[in-house]
Each structure stands twice: as structure tokens, then as C-alpha cells.
Design a protein around this motif. Structure first.
Motif, PDB file in Angstrom:
ATOM      1  N   TYR A   1       0.853  -1.187   0.000  1.00 29.71           N
ATOM      2  CA  TYR A   1       0.000   0.000   0.000  1.00 29.71           C
ATOM      3  C   TYR A   1       0.889   1.236   0.000  1.00 29.71           C
ATOM      4  CZ  TYR A   1      -3.549  -3.411   1.259  1.00 29.71           C
ATOM      5  OH  TYR A   1      -4.380  -4.502   1.257  1.00 29.71           O
TER       6      TYR A   1
ATOM      7  N   TYR B   1      -9.092   4.184  -0.435  1.00 26.66           N
ATOM      8  CA  TYR B   1      -8.262   3.419  -1.363  1.00 26.66           C
ATOM      9  C   TYR B   1      -8.670   3.724  -2.804  1.00 26.66           C
ATOM     10  CZ  TYR B   1      -6.895   0.627   2.684  1.00 26.66           C
ATOM     11  OH  TYR B   1      -6.411   0.217   3.892  1.00 26.66           O
TER      12      TYR B   1
ATOM     13  N   ILE C   1     -10.251  -0.061  -4.864  1.00 30.73           N
ATOM     14  CA  ILE C   1     -10.052  -1.261  -4.066  1.00 30.73           C
ATOM     15  C   ILE C   1     -11.090  -2.323  -4.365  1.00 30.73           C
ATOM     16  CG2 ILE C   1     -11.455  -0.590  -2.061  1.00 30.73           C
ATOM     17  CD1 ILE C   1      -9.097  -1.726  -0.361  1.00 30.73           C
TER      18      ILE C   1
END
Length: 655
Positions: A86, A176, A179
Motif C-alpha cells: 500500500y 483506497y 479497491i
């Protein structure tokens, strides 16, 4: 005169009796204590052995249970489950594959760990809690789980084709980038420029073109939709220069928007514009065989009607966290064209992050009748001791239970220590703590022994078990008969138990570089490698693959093949390259070298052949402090206590 008559044999003198002294008693006690202590010292080791054996048995049972669940749904098996990194970019967290990470590397991927348990990157930006970035959760990205669009049916108040993701709960967060992505069949890739002035070729709706792959001007070319905007999901590996060195980077789930164009003109997208390059980086090129493109499905709101024109690329998310995907009825029996005039059924697939592998997903079938004595039916979970909200976690912080909000049946939400889900509709059964009233709770849980008791709502044991179910699209519970229904219990066990699925790529293609996801390299075909070895990315180490067609030259100089070879990707002895491999020559006694000339390729039809279920647990604990280096040190020491058990199953996707 009277005489005293004394019975014969009785001594007239006073009888003397012996007595035990205090010293003698103390000596006896000491002797007994020494003996008892010697015996007691034997028991802890015995108890530890019994506990280890018991945990190994539980771990094997959990792994086999998950394997059986996967076998029952081979059509829904994902393309791969991969480790990821990440990375913060702007206000979003980007997801990048980490193909170089070994499955046995369970350590952290960030530099600092603060006092509340958050990892931070080099810029001191938070990446997430340590529990979601270590252990089993380092490989939590599921790619391509899906199936052919199933038969539509009524789900609550909705009508559509339902798919329940196998490893839900899932991560669904706006923090995110991309995602959660839902998409269809892979497109066909072509090379060149379809806009070439001499030989212009229109891009067809089921294909894409890759132009200038070996330059900084590499671009993807799509067909524009004449009616509506279109989005594509792109996976690819790029080569990037930072001025001193060139490195590879694998990108997953890059979303490309192509605007509507009534003329149907081709749309060009520079890869440098979607690659998320850092400051000072330059695109060198794209590894052609890593590019995957598919059209994404458009997400509708629950209240929106399906497209009146019958667009099959639509879906609704009935429950974001629980992974309930409802496809448009138009997708059922829809056919996708191929360049060879073949038509394939439309497939709905999803990429997502597993919320937490430590959430145990245990499935069972509800009993069809009450026992003869009319006692409520029960089910005992594999783990006998559940984590309870408020108790201390392994790091000393309070446990938050399964921190996924689910409906409480009264219009609100709640978090629970155990969620009971209906696998027919995806709904959640009504639950309230500390009550056995079937109007308030459809089941009870003894968390100390892991016992679920189903409560009969109508109180009549002769007609089976009725329970109150909260549908996925409504807050109001409804009564359903659970007789013979498949149920899924979601819970967490003390000892940080995790049941993790390890899945290699469904298919592999040959590369002349270091292999990443979905690639293999033949030793000696490029500038490196040992003859007789086929190399794979480190993240697939330990998995079983099938090499469908191997062509080789034997000791007599003759070409032999095709020969199928099935082997485990290993690293013993270690290869100088650092990549794991299958030693093909071990399976072919007369092997001398690969044959690249006779049939144009030495190895074809390479597929992932196995799925592994790994169970991890750690009975130890540690505590967070205000000092980041101390936290990292304590965490690393704690992670040395991981126990593990793995069950490998030969299993390939069913479509």
C-alpha cells in the motif's frame, strides 16, 4: 470377704502405646511434597504437548473445511490471491502487487509503528493498523473471483443474479484507489496502431491495442462507446527509470475512463498518465504479456432500475462489507464475441481486499428437524474460545469484535463477536446479546465453548426451525425457515487464529524477464537461469503448477514431446537468481535441454494446479508503547511465535 476377679489374659500393668512425634510428621510431609512436586513438574510439559496437539488438530480441521468449501464452488475460484504493497499518493492509498514477497514472509511492510498500532510510511502518513498489514493479511488481494452470470431470482425486493463473495467481509473504503472493482471477460490484445494512416483498423468492442510498448509513449487504444461512457480495468507491469536504475512495478486495478463518442473513434490513453509515477520517475516501457484489460460493470444504487436498453454490464452492491454483488438480469445468457468467431458467456468477476483473514468463515447446514426431545438445534464451532468485545487484544488494546457494521433489525447497525449469515440470500440473522427470546434474537452463542443455539421463532418444533432474517436490502426482519439452508458463521478466535487461502495464478505466460504474477521464465532462454528449470515469481513458492506441454531434447539428440509435467514450485537448492522454480529435469530422466525450435516453444499450457489453505495462530501477546522502535521490536519478537498448518488441494477453476 470379696475378691476382685480379673479376666484371664489381661495384664494388670498399664499398657504402653507408641506415638508419632512432630519431627517424624514433618519428615513424612517433606518426603510427600518432594514426590508430589516431582510429579507435578511432569504435567506442564504434558499439558503443553496436549495443547499443541489439540491446536494442530483444530488447524487441520479448519483448513480441510475451507478446502471443501472451495471445492464446492470451483466456478467461483479466483484467478489469484496476491501480496500487495500500500502506497500513499495524494489523498488516496494505491495498491501495488508485491510478487517478490515469499508466502513465508509475514513481516511488516512499513517503517514506523505508533502507540495506537498504526503503521506509517516514510512520509509519516498512516497506512493502516498493524494487524491488517502483517501475518496472513500481507496476502489479502483477491483477483478475479467470479462466475458466469447465474440465473436471476428475487432477493428481498430486488431481482437479479446474486454472487456472494467467498472471502467476505471485504474492505470497502473511499480511502483506497479502486479497491473494489467488478468487471467482465478479458479482452483480446493486439499490437500496433489501428489508426495507422496506411492500414487503419477500427478497434472492436472486445479487444484493445497496445502501441509503442517499448517507449515512454506507450499507450492503450480502446473502442469508444457510442452510447455511454465506458470504464476499463487494467493490470500491467511497467519498467520505470528514476535516473540511475530501471525497476519493474506491477500495477493492479488501474481504472481507465473512456468518454462516449457518437462517431465511434478510437480512444488513446498514455500509460504514463495512469501509472502513478513518482517525482523523478520516467516510464521506460510496458511488459507486453502482463497487460490485462476488461470492461468494468457500472454500479447502480439499490433504488435505481436496471438499464431499459438491457445493458448487461450493470450491478448493485446489496451489502458493501459483506460482498453481495447483484448483477443485471440482462447479463444472464449474454454472449461475448471473440476474434475467432467464438462466443463466450459473460462472466462477472471482482477484485477486492479481504477485510481480515483472522475472521473465521465456518459454513454448516441447518438441521432439517428438531431432535425428538424438542431441544433447540445446536452447532459447535471449530474454535472453542471466541474473542469478545472489550477484552484485551494481543497488543494490549481493547478488542473491537468483528468491526463490520451489520443491521440490528431496528433500523440501526451494530458490531458483533459472531455474525450468522444466510448463504441463500446473503441476509444476516437477527441477534441480541444475553437473550433467548426468539422475537429479539434468532440464535445464542456460548463464546467460551463456541456453541451456537438456533432459536425457533414460532415455537413449533414439528415444522422445522424458523428464524428472523434481516434481508440485504431492508432493515426489517422477516421469518424464514432455515431447514437445510447453508449458513455461514463469522467469528474470531482467541490466539489470533487466521484461515488464509493461497492461490497461484490460473494461467502463466512466458517472459524473458524476471517473472511476476502470471509469468514463467525458462532457464537459459534469456540471459540467466539454469538449464532444466522453469522459474516463477517468489509469491507462488510452494504451490503446485502444471506444465501442459514440455518439448525437450534427450540424450540421443531426439526431440521428445509434448510431455505434461506437474510439480511444486520450490527453492531447494537455492537458485542464484533468487527465484523459485520447478526442476523439470527431475521428472524427465533423459532430459538434456529444452527444445525451442521444432514446435516454436519449449513449454506451453502452464497453469496453477493447486489451492492451499494455511491456518496460522499465535498464543503469545505483546504490548504497544509510545516508542516506535520498541513497538517494531516487540512485534517482530511476537511474530516469531506463529504456528502454522497447511493443506494443499489440487483444484482449478471450473469455467
Amino acid at each position: 470377704m470379696f475378691k476382685l476377679l480379673i479376666p484371664q489374659g489381661v495384664n494388670r500393668r498399664k499398657t504402653l502405646r507408641s506415638a508419632t512425634t512432630l519431627v517424624e510428621l514433618l519428615v513424612v510431609i517433606v518426603v510427600f511434597l518432594i514426590g508430589i512436586l516431582a510429579v507435578v513438574q511432569i504435567f506442564p510439559a504434558g499439558f503443553r504437548i496436549l495443547n499443541i496437539t489439540r491446536n494442530q488438530t483444530i488447524a487441520t480441521a479448519l483448513a480441510r473445511q475451507m478446502s471443501e468449501q472451495l471445492k464446492s464452488r470451483p466456478d467461483q475460484l479466483p484467478d489469484a490471491i496476491v501480496p500487495v504493497i500500500y502506497r500513499v499518493s495524494g489523498f488516496k492509498i494505491l495498491i501495488e502487487e508485491d510478487p517478490a514477497r515469499s508466502p513465508n514472509d509475514l513481516g511488516p511492510q512499513a517503517g514506523t509503528l505508533d502507540q495506537v498500532g498504526l503503521f506509517h510510511d516514510a512520509g509519516n502518513r498512516p497506512l493502516g493498523n498493524w494487524q491488517y498489514l502483517t501475518g496472513a493479511n500481507v496476502s489479502r488481494r483477491v483477483l478475479g473471483e467470479g462466475k458466469i452470470i447465474p440465473t436471476p431470482r428475487v432477493i428481498g425486493t430486488q431481482y437479479g443474479a446474486l454472487m456472494i463473495l467467498q472471502f467476505a467481509p471485504i474492505v470497502y473504503s473511499s480511502a483506497y484507489a479502486s479497491i473494489f472493482v467488478v468487471y467482465g471477460n478479458d479482452f483480446t490484445m493486439r499490437l500496433g496502431d489501428p489508426d495507422d494512416a496506411t492500414f487503419p483498423v477500427p478497434v472492436r468492442p472486445y479487444e484493445f491495442w497496445l502501441d509503442e510498448a517499448d517507449s515512454s509513449q506507450a499507450e492503450l487504444i480502446f473502442a469508444s462507446n457510442r452510447i455511454k461512457n465506458t470504464r476499463y480495468r487494467v493490470n500491467l507491469t511497467i519498467d520505470v527509470s528514476n535516473g540511475a536504475t530501471v525497476s519493474s512495478r506491477s500495477l493492479v486495478d488501474v481504472i481507465v475512463d473512456v468518454p462516449v463518442d457518437p462517431t465511434g473513434a478510437n480512444d488513446h490513453v498514455l500509460i504514463s498518465s495512469i501509472a502513478g509515477l513518482l517525482a523523478g520517475e520516467t516510464l521506460v516501457g510496458v511488459q507486453e504479456d502482463t497487460v490485462q484489460v476488461a470492461r468494468t460493470f457500472d454500479q447502480l444504487n439499490l433504488t435505481d432500475p436496471w438499464d431499459a436498453s438491457g445493458d448487461p454490464y450493470e450491478f448493485k452492491l446489496l451489502s458493501p462489507e459483506m460482498g453481495l454483488v447483484l448483477f443485471s438480469p440482462a447479463g444472464y445468457n449474454f454472449q461475448i464475441r471473440r476474434s475467432n468467431s467464438r462466443r463466450d458467456p459473460l462472466v462477472g468477476r471482482a477484485d477486492y481486499d479481504v477485510y481480515d483473514w483472522r475472521i473465521i468463515r465456518e459454513e454448516f447446514r441447518a438441521p432439517d428437524i428438531f431432535p425428538p426431545d424438542a431441544t433447540p438445534p445446536q452447532y459447535r464451532l471449530a474454535l472453542g474460545s471466541l474473542k469478545v468485545t472489550g477484552e484485551s487484544n494481543v497488543d494490549g488494546t481493547p478488542n473491537q469484535g468483528i468491526s463490520i457494521p451489520v443491521p440490528d433489525g431496528a433500523g440501526g447497525t451494530q458490531t458483533r463477536d459472531l455474525i450468522l449469515q444466510d448463504l441463500d440470500t446473503g441476509g444476516i440473522f437477527l441477534f441480541a446479546e444475553r437473550t433467548k427470546d426468539p422475537n429479539l434474537s434468532s440464535y445464542t452463542v456460548n463464546k467460551s465453548i463456541g456453541l451456537i443455539t438456533l432459536l425457533d421463532h414460532d415455537g413449533d418444533p414439528t415444522n422445522g426451525v424458523q428464524m428472523m432474517l434481516i434481508p440485504p436490502d431492508s432493515p426489517t426482519p422477516v421469518e424464514v425457515t432455515v431447514t437445510n439452508r447453508n449458513l455461514r458463521a463469522l467469528y474470531m478466535g482467541k490466539g489470533d487464529w487466521a484461515v488464509q487461502v493461497l492461490k497461484p495464478s490460473a494461467r502463466y505466460r512466458q517472459t524473458l524477464n524476471g517473472p511476476v504474477r502470471g509469468q514463467f521464465y525458462i532457464g537459459g532462454s534469456g540471459t540467466w537461469g539454469v538449464n532444466g528449470r522453469v522459474y516463477f515469481p517468489p509469491m507462488d513458492a510452494g504451490r503446485v503448477v502444471t506444465l501442459g506441454q514440455v518439448y525437450y531434447v534427450n540424450a540421443g539428440g531426439a526431440t521428445v514431446g509434448p510431455i505434461p509435467v506437474t510439480g511444486t514450485i520450490g527453492s531447494t537448492p537455492a537458485d542464484p537468481s533468487g527465484f523459485p522454480y520447478v526442476q523439470v529435469s527431475d521428472f524427465l530422466p533423459d532430459f538434456v535441454g529444452f527444445d525451442y525450435n521444432t514446435y516454436g516453444a519449449a513449454v506451453l499450457g502452464v497453469k496453477g494446479a493447486s489451492v492451499a489453505v494455511r491456518v496460522l495462530w499465535n498464543p503469545d501477546s505483546w504490548h504497544l508503547t509510545s516508542d516506535s522502535p520498541t513497538n517494531l521490536s516487540n512485534l517482530n519478537k511476537w511474530m516469531q511465535g506463529w504456528r502454522r498448518s497447511t493443506v494443499e488441494t489440487y483444484l482449478q477453476r471450473g469455467y
